[in-house]
Write a protein that holds these residues in place. Structure first.
Motif, PDB file in Angstrom:
ATOM      1  N   PRO A   1      74.758   7.275 -23.440  1.00 31.41           N
ATOM      2  CA  PRO A   1      74.667   6.467 -22.219  1.00 31.41           C
ATOM      3  C   PRO A   1      73.260   5.899 -22.026  1.00 31.41           C
ATOM      4  O   PRO A   1      72.265   6.548 -22.353  1.00 31.41           O
ATOM      5  N   VAL A   2      73.203   4.685 -21.498  1.00 33.84           N
ATOM      6  CA  VAL A   2      71.935   4.058 -21.129  1.00 33.84           C
ATOM      7  C   VAL A   2      71.892   3.958 -19.608  1.00 33.84           C
ATOM      8  O   VAL A   2      72.751   3.317 -18.996  1.00 33.84           O
ATOM      9  N   VAL A   3      70.912   4.610 -19.013  1.00 33.00           N
ATOM     10  CA  VAL A   3      70.714   4.563 -17.562  1.00 33.00           C
ATOM     11  C   VAL A   3      69.952   3.281 -17.257  1.00 33.00           C
ATOM     12  O   VAL A   3      68.834   3.080 -17.749  1.00 33.00           O
ATOM     13  N   LYS A   4      70.540   2.416 -16.450  1.00 31.19           N
ATOM     14  CA  LYS A   4      69.976   1.087 -16.211  1.00 31.19           C
ATOM     15  C   LYS A   4      69.307   1.042 -14.837  1.00 31.19           C
ATOM     16  O   LYS A   4      69.962   1.253 -13.810  1.00 31.19           O
ATOM     17  N   VAL A   5      68.008   0.752 -14.826  1.00 26.84           N
ATOM     18  CA  VAL A   5      67.218   0.702 -13.601  1.00 26.84           C
ATOM     19  C   VAL A   5      66.444  -0.609 -13.585  1.00 26.84           C
ATOM     20  O   VAL A   5      65.691  -0.900 -14.527  1.00 26.84           O
ATOM     21  N   GLY A   6      66.616  -1.404 -12.551  1.00 29.63           N
ATOM     22  CA  GLY A   6      65.898  -2.669 -12.440  1.00 29.63           C
ATOM     23  C   GLY A   6      64.596  -2.525 -11.673  1.00 29.63           C
ATOM     24  O   GLY A   6      64.524  -1.769 -10.692  1.00 29.63           O
ATOM     25  N   ARG A   7      63.577  -3.218 -12.134  1.00 31.02           N
ATOM     26  CA  ARG A   7      62.375  -3.409 -11.315  1.00 31.02           C
ATOM     27  C   ARG A   7      62.709  -4.566 -10.370  1.00 31.02           C
ATOM     28  O   ARG A   7      62.292  -5.702 -10.575  1.00 31.02           O
ATOM     29  N   LEU A   8      63.484  -4.258  -9.357  1.00 30.97           N
ATOM     30  CA  LEU A   8      63.958  -5.325  -8.479  1.00 30.97           C
ATOM     31  C   LEU A   8      64.286  -4.773  -7.097  1.00 30.97           C
ATOM     32  O   LEU A   8      64.375  -3.564  -6.901  1.00 30.97           O
ATOM     33  N   ALA A   9      64.407  -5.714  -6.156  1.00 31.57           N
ATOM     34  CA  ALA A   9      64.735  -5.382  -4.758  1.00 31.57           C
ATOM     35  C   ALA A   9      63.674  -4.483  -4.139  1.00 31.57           C
ATOM     36  O   ALA A   9      63.988  -3.531  -3.438  1.00 31.57           O
ATOM     37  N   GLY A  10      62.395  -4.809  -4.388  1.00 28.22           N
ATOM     38  CA  GLY A  10      61.318  -4.040  -3.781  1.00 28.22           C
ATOM     39  C   GLY A  10      59.982  -4.142  -4.482  1.00 28.22           C
ATOM     40  O   GLY A  10      58.973  -3.670  -3.953  1.00 28.22           O
ATOM     41  N   GLN A  11      59.934  -4.785  -5.677  1.00 26.73           N
ATOM     42  CA  GLN A  11      58.691  -4.848  -6.437  1.00 26.73           C
ATOM     43  C   GLN A  11      57.851  -6.043  -5.971  1.00 26.73           C
ATOM     44  O   GLN A  11      57.568  -6.971  -6.716  1.00 26.73           O
ATOM     45  N   PHE A  12      57.457  -5.976  -4.703  1.00 26.25           N
ATOM     46  CA  PHE A  12      56.723  -7.095  -4.091  1.00 26.25           C
ATOM     47  C   PHE A  12      55.233  -6.821  -3.909  1.00 26.25           C
ATOM     48  O   PHE A  12      54.493  -7.712  -3.499  1.00 26.25           O
ATOM     49  N   ALA A  13      54.779  -5.608  -4.161  1.00 28.35           N
ATOM     50  CA  ALA A  13      53.367  -5.262  -3.984  1.00 28.35           C
ATOM     51  C   ALA A  13      52.737  -4.984  -5.336  1.00 28.35           C
ATOM     52  O   ALA A  13      53.373  -4.399  -6.218  1.00 28.35           O
ATOM     53  N   LYS A  14      51.470  -5.383  -5.515  1.00 28.46           N
ATOM     54  CA  LYS A  14      50.780  -5.184  -6.780  1.00 28.46           C
ATOM     55  C   LYS A  14      49.368  -4.653  -6.542  1.00 28.46           C
ATOM     56  O   LYS A  14      48.644  -5.139  -5.682  1.00 28.46           O
ATOM     57  N   PRO A  15      48.958  -3.642  -7.329  1.00 28.94           N
ATOM     58  CA  PRO A  15      47.558  -3.199  -7.277  1.00 28.94           C
ATOM     59  C   PRO A  15      46.674  -4.229  -7.975  1.00 28.94           C
ATOM     60  O   PRO A  15      47.140  -4.956  -8.854  1.00 28.94           O
ATOM     61  N   ARG A  16      45.429  -4.286  -7.601  1.00 26.71           N
ATOM     62  CA  ARG A  16      44.503  -5.238  -8.210  1.00 26.71           C
ATOM     63  C   ARG A  16      43.230  -4.539  -8.632  1.00 26.71           C
ATOM     64  O   ARG A  16      42.780  -3.579  -7.987  1.00 26.71           O
ATOM     65  N   SER A  17      42.611  -5.046  -9.692  1.00 24.23           N
ATOM     66  CA  SER A  17      41.378  -4.445 -10.190  1.00 24.23           C
ATOM     67  C   SER A  17      40.194  -4.761  -9.287  1.00 24.23           C
ATOM     68  O   SER A  17      39.215  -4.013  -9.252  1.00 24.23           O
ATOM     69  N   LYS A  18      40.272  -5.869  -8.548  1.00 20.31           N
ATOM     70  CA  LYS A  18      39.208  -6.242  -7.610  1.00 20.31           C
ATOM     71  C   LYS A  18      39.823  -6.648  -6.275  1.00 20.31           C
ATOM     72  O   LYS A  18      40.899  -7.264  -6.253  1.00 20.31           O
ATOM     73  N   PRO A  19      39.174  -6.328  -5.167  1.00 24.49           N
ATOM     74  CA  PRO A  19      39.748  -6.656  -3.857  1.00 24.49           C
ATOM     75  C   PRO A  19      39.665  -8.129  -3.498  1.00 24.49           C
ATOM     76  O   PRO A  19      40.360  -8.585  -2.590  1.00 24.49           O
ATOM     77  N   THR A  20      38.817  -8.879  -4.201  1.00 30.38           N
ATOM     78  CA  THR A  20      38.649 -10.297  -3.890  1.00 30.38           C
ATOM     79  C   THR A  20      38.756 -11.131  -5.163  1.00 30.38           C
ATOM     80  O   THR A  20      38.664 -10.622  -6.283  1.00 30.38           O
ATOM     81  N   GLU A  21      38.947 -12.423  -4.964  1.00 30.64           N
ATOM     82  CA  GLU A  21      38.990 -13.385  -6.061  1.00 30.64           C
ATOM     83  C   GLU A  21      38.030 -14.519  -5.737  1.00 30.64           C
ATOM     84  O   GLU A  21      37.964 -14.979  -4.583  1.00 30.64           O
ATOM     85  N   ILE A  22      37.295 -14.982  -6.740  1.00 29.33           N
ATOM     86  CA  ILE A  22      36.307 -16.053  -6.544  1.00 29.33           C
ATOM     87  C   ILE A  22      36.704 -17.264  -7.371  1.00 29.33           C
ATOM     88  O   ILE A  22      36.952 -17.153  -8.582  1.00 29.33           O
ATOM     89  N   ARG A  23      36.805 -18.409  -6.715  1.00 31.05           N
ATOM     90  CA  ARG A  23      37.056 -19.672  -7.400  1.00 31.05           C
ATOM     91  C   ARG A  23      36.097 -20.721  -6.859  1.00 31.05           C
ATOM     92  O   ARG A  23      36.037 -20.944  -5.644  1.00 31.05           O
ATOM     93  N   ASP A  24      35.373 -21.366  -7.768  1.00 30.12           N
ATOM     94  CA  ASP A  24      34.455 -22.450  -7.384  1.00 30.12           C
ATOM     95  C   ASP A  24      33.549 -22.031  -6.238  1.00 30.12           C
ATOM     96  O   ASP A  24      33.289 -22.805  -5.303  1.00 30.12           O
ATOM     97  N   GLY A  25      33.063 -20.787  -6.302  1.00 33.68           N
ATOM     98  CA  GLY A  25      32.139 -20.293  -5.301  1.00 33.68           C
ATOM     99  C   GLY A  25      32.784 -19.819  -4.015  1.00 33.68           C
ATOM    100  O   GLY A  25      32.086 -19.364  -3.096  1.00 33.68           O
ATOM    101  N   VAL A  26      34.098 -19.917  -3.901  1.00 30.52           N
ATOM    102  CA  VAL A  26      34.817 -19.481  -2.702  1.00 30.52           C
ATOM    103  C   VAL A  26      35.411 -18.093  -2.947  1.00 30.52           C
ATOM    104  O   VAL A  26      36.089 -17.878  -3.955  1.00 30.52           O
ATOM    105  N   THR A  27      35.158 -17.153  -2.042  1.00 29.24           N
ATOM    106  CA  THR A  27      35.661 -15.792  -2.166  1.00 29.24           C
ATOM    107  C   THR A  27      36.758 -15.551  -1.133  1.00 29.24           C
ATOM    108  O   THR A  27      36.548 -15.753   0.067  1.00 29.24           O
ATOM    109  N   LEU A  28      37.924 -15.115  -1.618  1.00 31.93           N
ATOM    110  CA  LEU A  28      39.058 -14.811  -0.745  1.00 31.93           C
ATOM    111  C   LEU A  28      39.676 -13.483  -1.176  1.00 31.93           C
ATOM    112  O   LEU A  28      39.449 -13.019  -2.294  1.00 31.93           O
TER     113      LEU A  28
END
Length: 467
Positions: A123-150
């Motif tokens: 048997p293959v137990v089937k589990v989806g990464r779905l219906a809740g995988q809306f949050a993601k950890p990040r390596s840095k709390p901010t992102e910088i583009r063209d000198g703008v930090t958000l």
């Protein structure tokens, strides 16, 4: 789960759960005494309280009895009697909650599961990464583009992907929207499964698009022909199983955003035990598995089957401390270790962990995440993964288990059902300079369906050899 084990409609009287204000108050008060990594900096705590209050009044997304059944299935995995296939988006998006998108992911999982079941004869137990995988950890709390930090994008449940101040400001109301998106995804999946889409007689219909002309798709068609022949034989001798027409599919996600997870923790009316009813299976990630952290404390208090990611920095003593925290009673099916070592580290990093578990008598499921340890930045700036590295880590995972005489319990993959260009290589090779053509992920690169099917055939060969 998208169907009950006995084929009859679920009756809420035997699986219902309810919001318990005393449980919620106790849980949030005690978790507040632990450091919580990777949480958003909410600008308005009153808005958070309002969103949490709304979530606490919502019906459960899954039921406690379904979580218990999955724990039984995972116990079989830990005994070497089944194989776990877990896959889906790196990060789900609100815009991705469409019938086409959900159906394509379901196609991918069904095709992979058929290949694995046929090869492994288990048997293959089937589990989806779905219906809740809306949050993601990040390596840095901010992102910088063209000198703008958000603020960094932390998933649709927290803020928006667009690089603007209004979009990137964390918005607690998104948690409520994530609940409704999860409910819609579950409803769509139940409709496909209950409407006959997952019937094994549809094995050819899962292969009717861009995948069909690929080498993996052509190989799949040959396998589907053999399955058709077997089904005709079963019908002829009148022994066709009801399981041919139905499938069990469970939902999972990383239990990252604690405001959301605690709001959806309920007391099971059968047992009086707490369950996180946001998903059947939740896991604690590599960035949040601190022994003194709030995420492990939360996971230790719920009755769902639990996963925990272990990477190349995990020591054998760390592993046993995690097991003691999450599974002190050594309950079969309770704990799954998800190794994410990287292709270069798997053969050296994994054996000491498994050897320690064997020596201590610990019984857990071991599955391989060959994605997260193999990420790099292409010259174009795209985050990507080499398909060869993914395949090599899977081979290393099986080699380690074969050497130690243990069961390679499963596969945990970031994938999509679409024809994207996010990981380089594969049978229909994607080059680094072609990543831009259909690079659609909002976070990490995913295998497209052709690459996913190729991976399934590799694992099938390894499982066949291991028998």
């Amino acid at each position: 789960m998208f169907r009950p084990n006995d084929g009859r409609p679920l009756t809420l009287g035997r699986v219902t759960s309810h919001a318990d204000p005393d449980l919620f108050a106790e849980l949030t008060a005690e978790l507040s005494g632990f450091p919580a990594a990777q949480q958003p900096d909410w600008p308005d705590r009153g808005a958070v309280d309002q969103a949490v209050s709304e979530l606490r009044a919502m019906p459960p997304l899954v039921f406690a009895g379904e979580c218990d059944l999955l724990r039984e299935r995972l116990a079989a995995v830990s005994r070497g009697e089944a194989f776990l296939l877990q896959g889906g988006d790196c990060a789900e998006t609100f815009d991705g909650v469409t019938a086409d998108n959900v159906r394509n992911k379901l196609k991918t999982l069904l095709q992979m599961a058929v290949v694995l079941t046929y090869a492994a004869s288990m048997p293959v137990v089937k589990v989806g990464r779905l219906a809740g995988q809306f949050a993601k950890p990040r390596s840095k709390p901010t992102e910088i583009r063209d000198g703008v930090t958000l603020p960094a994008f932390r998933g649709d449940i927290v803020n928006g992907f667009e690089f603007s101040e209004s979009s990137r400001t964390p918005d607690p109301a998104r948690m409520v929207r994530a609940y409704h998106a999860s409910a819609a995804t579950l409803n769509l999946t139940r409709a496909f499964v209950g409407g006959g889409f997952a019937d094994l007689h549809q094995v050819h219909a899962w292969n009717t698009d861009f995948v069909r002309s690929s080498p993996a798709g052509q190989r799949y068609e040959r396998l589907a022909g053999r399955i058709d022949q077997a089904l005709r034989f079963m019908r002829a001798i009148e022994v066709e199983s009801e399981n041919v027409h139905k499938v069990e599919l469970y939902s999972s996600h990383e239990a990252l955003l604690l405001d959301y997870e605690t709001a959806l923790t309920r007391v099971d009316s059968r047992t009086g035990q707490p369950y996180d009813v946001s998903g059947h299976f939740v896991w604690v990630g590599e960035r949040t598995r601190q022994l003194d952290g709030a995420h492990l404390e939360f996971a230790s208090r719920i009755r769902n089957p639990i996963g925990v990611k272990v990477g190349p920095t995990t020591s054998p003593d760390d592993l046993m401390a995690l097991a003691e925290k999450l599974d002190p009673d050594r309950e079969p099916g309770r704990l799954t270790f998800v190794s994410r070592m990287g292709a270069k580290a798997i053969r050296d990093g994994l054996p000491p962990l498994i050897e320690k578990a064997i020596a201590s008598g610990l019984v857990a499921s071991w599955i391989c995440d060959p994605m997260h340890g193999n990420t790099y930045e292409a010259p174009s700036g795209h985050k990507t993964r080499r398909f060869d590295d993914v395949m090599d880590e899977v081979r290393g995972f099986f080699e380690v288990h074969r050497t130690l005489g243990t069961h390679p319990g499963g596969l945990h993959v970031e994938l999509t059902g679409d024809d994207v260009t996010e990981c380089v290589g594969g049978g229909d090779p994607i080059a680094e300079d072609g990543l831009h053509s259909r690079y659609e992920t909002v976070c990490d690169p995913r295998l497209n369906r052709t690459q996913s099917l190729e991976l399934a055939f590799l694992v099938a060969e390894l499982l066949d050899t291991a028998r």
